[in-house]
Design an enzyme around this catalytic site. Structure first.
Site, short mmCIF file in Angstrom:
data_model
loop_
_atom_site.label_atom_id
_atom_site.label_comp_id
_atom_site.label_asym_id
_atom_site.label_seq_id
_atom_site.Cartn_x
_atom_site.Cartn_y
_atom_site.Cartn_z
N GLY A 33 42.38 50.39 34.59
CA GLY A 33 42.63 48.98 34.91
C GLY A 33 43.49 48.32 33.86
N ASN A 34 43.58 47.01 33.90
CA ASN A 34 44.38 46.28 32.92
C ASN A 34 43.71 44.95 32.59
OD1 ASN A 34 45.56 44.12 34.73
ND2 ASN A 34 46.24 45.97 35.81
#
Ligand code: CTP
Ligand code: CA
Length: 223
Positions: A33-34
């Site tokens: 993810g980020n």
């Protein structure tokens, strides 16, 4: 903070906003993810709704509550986000891609939890579809707006994305600046247009910036 501008100038318009970060599964318990918080995209959806638009908010997982009265489409992966956007793209008037889409995903998703084994682990990633590029290629009546979060050469990189993805405007933000970018409640951006114009926008809340962005979109529409 003052109440946002009261306008009804988006009545009858269909607006799609993408927000948040995508998650790409690695195995049943892990993902890549980020750091996107979703705040900018949710502020845009709220502003569009307040100005009378029919709004669809397509979002990766966030800690935020979708604004009242918007059609909310939760997604996880870039592939899901692509499907959701394309499903409504042809009838949209304004499309704003504020989401942080994973550029790559694991080539294989393990069916069982990956066990701890050797001292190193190598993941093989493959490219995700570039949703915004595809939207630019299929653009008809839509006003198409992208975001560019950069840590260096902001104007060069953002300008390149503006032209390559066939956008009407790109919102460029230098995420290394304090008070801008991921997870901040304020943002400091530059707006780039196809004719080469660049507008510098002073620091303001993401909600205020959302209204500025719709003001600028209205100016593009009127041309
Ligand atoms: N974007 C997208 N699909 C992707 C990657 C990006 O739709 N697979 C969109 C983002 O939502 C954003 C814009 O493209 O509006 C720019 O994203 P950014 O990550 O800054 O640009 P990239 O083209 O992915 O290039 P890079 O990450 O190498 O800077
Ligand atoms: Ca990217």
């Amino acid at each position: 903070p003052a109440n946002p501008v009261e306008k009804n100038d988006l009545v009858g318009r269909k607006v799609i906003v993408t927000a948040g970060g995508t998650r790409e599964p690695l195995d049943p318990v892990r993902y890549i993810g980020n750091r996107s918080s979703g705040k900018m995209g949710y502020a845009l959806a709220e502003a569009a709704k307040a100005r009378g638009a029919q709004v669809t908010l397509i979002s990766g997982p966030t800690k935020l509550k979708p604004p009242e009265g918007v059609a909310y489409v939760p997604v996880e992966t870039a592939a899901e986000m692509r499907q959701a956007v394309l499903a409504e793209y042809q009838v949209a008037d304004i499309v704003i891609k504020a989401a942080a889409v994973a550029d790559y995903k694991p080539q294989q998703v393990a069916l069982q939890k990956i066990k701890k084994a050797g001292d190193t682990l190598t993941l093989v990633l493959e490219k995700n579809p570039d949703i915004l590029l595809e939207l630019g290629q299929r653009k008809n009546q839509q006003i198409l707006i992208g975001f560019a979060a950069e840590t260096e050469s902001l104007l060069e990189h953002a300008g390149d994305k503006l032209m390559r993805k066939n956008l009407d405007m790109i919102v460029a933000n230098d995420v290394t600046q304090a008070g801008a970018g991921f997870n901040a409640d304020t943002n400091i951006v530059k707006l780039l247009y196809r004719d080469g114009r660049i507008e510098e926008i002073a620091q303001m809340t993401k909600r205020e910036l959302a209204d500025v962005i719709f003001d600028k979109i209205q100016q593009i529409v009127k041309k």
